[in-house]
Design an enzyme around this catalytic site. Structure first.
Site, PDB file in Angstrom:
ATOM      1  N   ASP A   1       0.884  -1.167   0.000  1.00  0.00           N
ATOM      2  CA  ASP A   1       0.000   0.000   0.000  1.00  0.00           C
ATOM      3  C   ASP A   1       0.922   1.217   0.000  1.00  0.00           C
ATOM      4  OD1 ASP A   1      -1.629   2.131   0.589  1.00  0.00           O
ATOM      5  OD2 ASP A   1      -2.353   1.356   2.510  1.00  0.00           O
TER       6      ASP A   1
ATOM      7  N   LYS B   1       3.119  11.287  -3.404  1.00  0.00           N
ATOM      8  CA  LYS B   1       2.085  10.609  -4.198  1.00  0.00           C
ATOM      9  C   LYS B   1       1.180  11.623  -4.907  1.00  0.00           C
ATOM     10  CE  LYS B   1      -1.532   7.086  -3.521  1.00  0.00           C
ATOM     11  NZ  LYS B   1      -2.128   6.190  -2.524  1.00  0.00           N
TER      12      LYS B   1
ATOM     13  N   GLU C   1      -7.124   0.643  -4.581  1.00  0.00           N
ATOM     14  CA  GLU C   1      -7.171   0.518  -3.116  1.00  0.00           C
ATOM     15  C   GLU C   1      -8.518  -0.047  -2.628  1.00  0.00           C
ATOM     16  OE1 GLU C   1      -6.014   4.471  -2.049  1.00  0.00           O
ATOM     17  OE2 GLU C   1      -3.978   4.145  -2.761  1.00  0.00           O
TER      18      GLU C   1
ATOM     19  N   ASP D   1     -13.026   5.580   2.832  1.00  0.00           N
ATOM     20  CA  ASP D   1     -11.618   5.636   3.218  1.00  0.00           C
ATOM     21  C   ASP D   1     -11.270   7.033   3.732  1.00  0.00           C
ATOM     22  OD1 ASP D   1      -8.870   5.742   3.341  1.00  0.00           O
ATOM     23  OD2 ASP D   1      -8.509   4.867   1.378  1.00  0.00           O
TER      24      ASP D   1
END
Ligand code: AMP
Length: 617
Positions: free
Chosen positions: A23, A85, A184, A208
């Protein structure tokens, strides 16, 4: 389905290499594997901690990643990078357009992807992410005492192709063989076993809420296929906002103003501690020294819920938008998967429960680890270790049908992950056509005669309609065992037909290799053949439509017009015989130009439709 040992960028993992899921997060990253005895996934830890902050510190040529680097965010902020990211696969302009999310120096590389300048060196976000991946690889290698190469890496569902490619490249740069990039929310669902039962069909919401970002994904899981119906989110909404809201509450309560940076930091850390503790206990109390003054800070769960309410409501509104985009009502959601540390907050869980009253809430797995654990399960499936379960694989050759002119029209391209389902709409090419032959082929060549026919069937009983009017929806469903189910449905009448085929039946790996090689050898001449076939089809359809037009509109045309049109049609037929693509196109244009003024007068919708769209003979 037999495994194909050709270069498909995928395939089986050798038994001796570990099964790894990663992850790669904005704030934190994790690495997970599968326990060889229990066959359960678990996160690999360093100093008993599975979380590796995605922070990078550059210090005299040494690059530090993780907890130690995070400490430098305060002591050495100039040389410490976070949130790389957010830069992946983006140009400088794109980053600026979203309101630059980082406070370190990024370089405008003109139309190329952005670079970061640090310590007088330039780095791409791909290189920076590779440093994080190298650290994870090192943690894995140290703990497992095994070389780590083949991995599955997760990315947000909304990542586009260039962001996914950048993630893949980062893996390569870190010396990893990236078997697959998966979403994800897909990984989180897999961790809860969703999608593993082939017969299951479910609509799932993955909520999330991390430290800095919020994502909601609505998935339709069917026959092991994870279809993203919609995604929504806010890249600046998360636990950090909770902490800030608590800080503001205390500042107001204790009339704290003009705080030093250190005091602010101390308050923030205390707020986060209080928030975390209040996920398990009812009230919190601590005393800290601010401005040389000792103050007692208190907070109970009820107050916390009140403080957080407006922030949590923002996530709920975003969920509602995602539901709207997916055209799903909240009561249709059967399961919710909770991801991200902030979903531990009871007020968050309550709001989610309230929004999805009929759904089962999956919150048993550690929400920080659930994505990495799911990625490890996917890696395990790819390794062929879960043959009893769904085998996600790729199709080695394209699958499609024959369209007018003998052309191959691909529905499922080669290397497409299976199981998969794809739909496409076609129509007829002749008036009053009541039967439609559907010929299914496999291969990479442009003309079906050069490909492998794997089956055919006839869609019968289409009500008689002019050419171009029937709407025939073709569905290719390739399941995990490589069985292809082709169904055709005429949407206006509902007439349908279905056939089951085995594309790989009776074909060897060598034959597949040869077919791929041939498609490369003949690529150029195939393209020429295809464009000639397309030109001929277009010409024949135009002749057909024009002749119909002459028949139906004799009152509008003078005998001279008719003779002229027939003359051009004859010329076009001659050019079709000569198979000269350019000459055909030129004559098509001539016919179009000549007939245009008449056609404009009476062109009804049927003819315009007959002139367009893909047709099956
Ligand atoms: P993530 O980005 O998924 O690692 O989430 C980190 C966020 O989760 C941070 O804002 C943490 O403060 C928050 N968090 C971690 N543990 C808890 C907890 N027990 N209760 C509430 N929030 C938590």
């Amino acid at each position: 389905m037999a495994k194909i040992s050709i270069d498909l960028n995928s395939g089986t993992v050798q038994k001796e290499s570990a099964v790894i899921g990663i992850d790669l997060g904005t704030t934190n990253s994790l690495i997970a594997t599968i326990d060889s005895d229990t066959h359960e996934p678990y996160c690999i830890t360093k100093n008993k901690d599975s979380i590796v902050p995605s922070t990078i510190n550059f210090n005299n040529q040494e690059i530090i990643v993780g907890k130690e680097a995070s400490k430098k965010l305060i002591s050495d902020p100039k040389n410490t990078l976070y949130s790389v990211k957010r830069l992946m696969g983006k140009s400088y302009q794109e980053i600026m357009n979203q309101g630059n999310p980082v406070n370190y120096q990024i370089i405008d590389n003109k139309d190329k992807l952005v670079q970061v300048k640090i310590n007088n060196q330039f780095y791409t976000p791909i290189e920076l992410s590779s440093f994080i991946l190298k650290e994870l690889k090192k943690i894995g290698t140290d703990q497992l005492k095994q070389d780590i190469q083949k991995v599955v890496i997760t990315v947000p569902a909304y990542f586009d192709d260039s962001q996914r490619q950048a993630t893949r490249d980062a893996g390569k740069l870190a010396g990893l063989d990236v078997l697959r990039i998966i979403n994800e929310p897909t990984a989180a669902s897999l961790a809860y076993g969703l999608g593993i039962d082939k017969n299951q069909s479910k609509i799932v919401a993955v909520y999330d809420l991390g430290g800095g970002t919020f994502d909601i994904s609505i998935l339709h899981i069917q026959q092991g296929i994870f279809e993203v119906l919609s995604t929504n989110g806010d890249t600046y909404l998360g636990g950090d906002d909770f902490d800030q809201a608590i800080v503001n509450h205390w500042k107001k309560l204790h009339s704290l103003s003009s705080l030093s940076d250190n005091d602010k930091q101390l308050l923030r850390i205390t707020a986060e501690r209080a928030k975390k503790e209040l996920s398990a206990i009812l009230s919190y109390m601590d005393s800290i020294d601010i401005h040389g003054q000792n103050i007692t800070l208190t907070l109970n769960q009820e107050q916390l819920h009140e403080i957080l309410h407006p922030i949590i409501e923002r996530t709920i509104r975003i969920c509602s938008n995602a539901l709207k985009d997916a055209d799903i009502s909240s009561s249709e959601i059967q399961e919710v998967v909770l991801v991200g540390g902030s979903t531990r907050t009871p007020a968050v869980k309550n709001s989610v429960r309230h929004l999805f009253p009929d759904a089962k809430i999956n919150d048993q797995i550690n929400p920080d680890e659930v994505v990495a654990l799911g990625a490890a399960i996917e890696a395990d499936i790819l390794a062929g270790n879960r043959t009893d379960l769904l085998l996600l694989d790729v199709t080695p050759l394209s699958l499609g049908i024959e369209t007018v002119g003998g052309l191959m029209d691909v529905l499922i391209p080669r290397n497409n992950k299976i199981p998969t389902q794809l739909k496409k709409e076609y129509t007829t090419s002749v008036d009053g056509q009541v039967n439609l032959a559907i010929n299914v082929y496999q291969g990479e060549r442009e003309m079906v005669t050069d490909n492998r026919k794997i089956g055919e069937f006839i869609l019968k009983g289409i009500p008689s309609m002019p050419a171009g009017i029937p709407k025939i929806e073709l569905t290719f469903l390739l399941n995990a065992d490589g069985i292809l189910q082709v169904s055709a449905k005429e949407l206006r009448s509902g007439v349908s037909q279905q056939v089951t085929l085995k594309p790989q039946y009776g074909i060897t790996d060598q034959q597949i290799k040869d077919m791929l090689q041939e498609s490369l050898n003949f690529a150029e001449s195939d393209m020429d053949k295809r464009s000639l076939a397309e030109a001929i089809t277009e010409a024949e359809q135009l002749i057909y439509a024009t002749q119909k037009f002459i028949r139906d509109n004799s009152d509008l045309l003078t005998p001279k017009d008719v003779t002229k049109l027939e003359e051009i049609i004859q010329g076009l037929n001659q050019r079709i015989q000569s198979k000269d693509k350019n000459a055909i196109s030129a004559q098509v244009e001539k016919l179009n130009n000549y007939s245009k003024p008449f056609a404009e007068k009476v062109m009804d919708q049927q003819i315009s439709k007959a002139l367009s769209g893909k047709k099956i003979e």
